[in-house]
Design a protein around this motif. Structure first.
Motif, PDB file in Angstrom:
ATOM      1  N   GLU A  34     -10.507 -12.851   2.732  1.00 59.14           N
ATOM      2  CA  GLU A  34      -9.008 -13.036   3.450  1.00 59.14           C
ATOM      3  C   GLU A  34      -8.710 -11.769   4.143  1.00 59.14           C
ATOM      4  OE1 GLU A  34      -7.592 -15.785   3.999  1.00 59.14           O
ATOM      5  OE2 GLU A  34      -9.425 -16.486   2.920  1.00 59.14           O
ATOM      6  N   TRP A  35      -9.069 -10.031   4.183  1.00 55.02           N
ATOM      7  CA  TRP A  35      -8.533  -9.409   4.656  1.00 55.02           C
ATOM      8  C   TRP A  35      -9.170  -8.749   5.835  1.00 55.02           C
ATOM      9  CZ3 TRP A  35      -4.972  -6.129   4.847  1.00 55.02           C
ATOM     10  CH2 TRP A  35      -4.857  -4.931   5.392  1.00 55.02           C
ATOM     11  N   GLU A  36     -10.178  -9.444   6.207  1.00 51.28           N
ATOM     12  CA  GLU A  36     -10.882  -9.377   7.186  1.00 51.28           C
ATOM     13  C   GLU A  36     -10.430 -10.434   8.456  1.00 51.28           C
ATOM     14  OE1 GLU A  36     -13.425  -6.914   8.111  1.00 51.28           O
ATOM     15  OE2 GLU A  36     -13.375  -6.032   6.403  1.00 51.28           O
ATOM     16  N   SER A  63      -3.807  -8.643  12.454  1.00 57.05           N
ATOM     17  CA  SER A  63      -2.568  -9.232  12.486  1.00 57.05           C
ATOM     18  C   SER A  63      -1.423  -9.169  11.614  1.00 57.05           C
ATOM     19  CB  SER A  63      -2.513 -10.777  11.707  1.00 57.05           C
ATOM     20  OG  SER A  63      -3.038 -11.496  10.418  1.00 57.05           O
ATOM     21  N   LEU A  64      -1.803  -8.267   9.931  1.00 58.63           N
ATOM     22  CA  LEU A  64      -0.981  -8.032   9.809  1.00 58.63           C
ATOM     23  C   LEU A  64      -0.669  -6.485   9.893  1.00 58.63           C
ATOM     24  CD1 LEU A  64      -2.394  -8.638   5.935  1.00 58.63           C
ATOM     25  CD2 LEU A  64      -0.370  -9.484   6.605  1.00 58.63           C
ATOM     26  N   VAL A  65      -1.146  -5.309  10.088  1.00 60.24           N
ATOM     27  CA  VAL A  65      -0.873  -4.251  10.974  1.00 60.24           C
ATOM     28  C   VAL A  65      -0.562  -4.187  12.164  1.00 60.24           C
ATOM     29  CG1 VAL A  65      -2.260  -1.967  11.584  1.00 60.24           C
ATOM     30  CG2 VAL A  65      -3.544  -3.056   9.681  1.00 60.24           C
ATOM     31  N   THR A  66      -0.609  -4.612  12.994  1.00 59.31           N
ATOM     32  CA  THR A  66       0.917  -5.594  14.135  1.00 59.31           C
ATOM     33  C   THR A  66       2.132  -5.900  13.616  1.00 59.31           C
ATOM     34  OG1 THR A  66      -1.687  -6.198  15.042  1.00 59.31           O
ATOM     35  CG2 THR A  66       0.558  -6.571  16.611  1.00 59.31           C
ATOM     36  N   PHE A  67       1.793  -6.559  12.666  1.00 58.21           N
ATOM     37  CA  PHE A  67       3.432  -7.311  12.226  1.00 58.21           C
ATOM     38  C   PHE A  67       4.018  -5.711  11.759  1.00 58.21           C
ATOM     39  CE2 PHE A  67       5.448  -8.262   8.584  1.00 58.21           C
ATOM     40  CZ  PHE A  67       6.572  -9.207   8.708  1.00 58.21           C
ATOM     41  N   ILE A  68       2.911  -5.177  10.858  1.00 61.92           N
ATOM     42  CA  ILE A  68       3.991  -3.640  10.144  1.00 61.92           C
ATOM     43  C   ILE A  68       4.423  -2.744  11.326  1.00 61.92           C
ATOM     44  CG2 ILE A  68       3.590  -1.811   8.767  1.00 61.92           C
ATOM     45  CD1 ILE A  68       1.119  -3.685   7.521  1.00 61.92           C
TER      46      ILE A  68
END
Length: 184
Positions: free
Chosen positions: A7-9, A14-19
């Motif tokens: 799931e991390w992969e 998208s999570l880094v972009t969100f941050i």
């Protein structure tokens, strides 16, 4: 737990972009124009957006905004409101903008030292610092402002401080307690 790394992969990008999006918008300080220190609890508002942010104890603020063009206002109790128009926010880092607010009751004193020239000799005289109003109104004119409105607490406070400073012999400005919003 076995699916967590998978799931991390799937979601890492998208999570880094969100941050990273947390850093867009505007940020800066709201400072007192006279003593150059930060103003705590100043309100930063954006025209057309009904969500304001307030400054920290040091006067720092960060307002998240999507890319676009904005009119941004800094308001603080006891200070003249300042609006900066057409601030362009782009993708990437926040736009740095600092507000310098003038205290409502502050009128710069005249120069305390004047040089007087009398032709052959010149002398320097010292005058006491007296605060003078910008313009003394005629005694024959009504004491009503041209633009009489008090839709907001800060506008009303500025209005009252202005007339208290202009007419100190007939006005007295004082607090009768705190409101439900903790304003004096």
């Amino acid at each position: 737990a076995s699916h967590l790394s998978q799931e991390w992969e799937y979601n890492q990008e998208s999570l880094v972009t969100f941050i990273e999006k947390v850093h867009i918008g505007v940020k800066g300080f709201v400072i007192d124009a006279v003593i150059a220190s930060g103003i705590e609890s100043a309100v930063i508002s954006v025209a057309g957006i009904d969500h304001n942010v307030t400054t920290s104890k040091a006067g720092y603020f960060h307002r998240l905004l999507a890319p676009g063009t904005y009119n941004i206002t800094a308001t603080a109790r006891g200070y003249i409101t300042v609006t900066t128009v057409d601030i362009k926010v782009a993708e990437g880092l926040a736009v740095v903008m600092n507000f310098s607010l003038q205290p409502v009751a502050f009128i710069p004193p005249p120069d305390s030292t004047q040089k007087v020239s009398t032709g052959a000799a010149s002398t320097t005289t010292s005058m006491p610092n007296t605060v003078m109003a910008e313009s003394t109104p005629s005694h024959h004119q009504p004491i009503e402002p041209e633009d009489f409105r008090h839709h907001h607490y800060s506008d009303m406070e500025i209005f009252l401080r202005k007339y208290s400073n202009e007419y100190p012999n007939i006005t007295r400005l004082y607090s009768v307690g705190s409101s439900v919003e903790s304003r004096a």
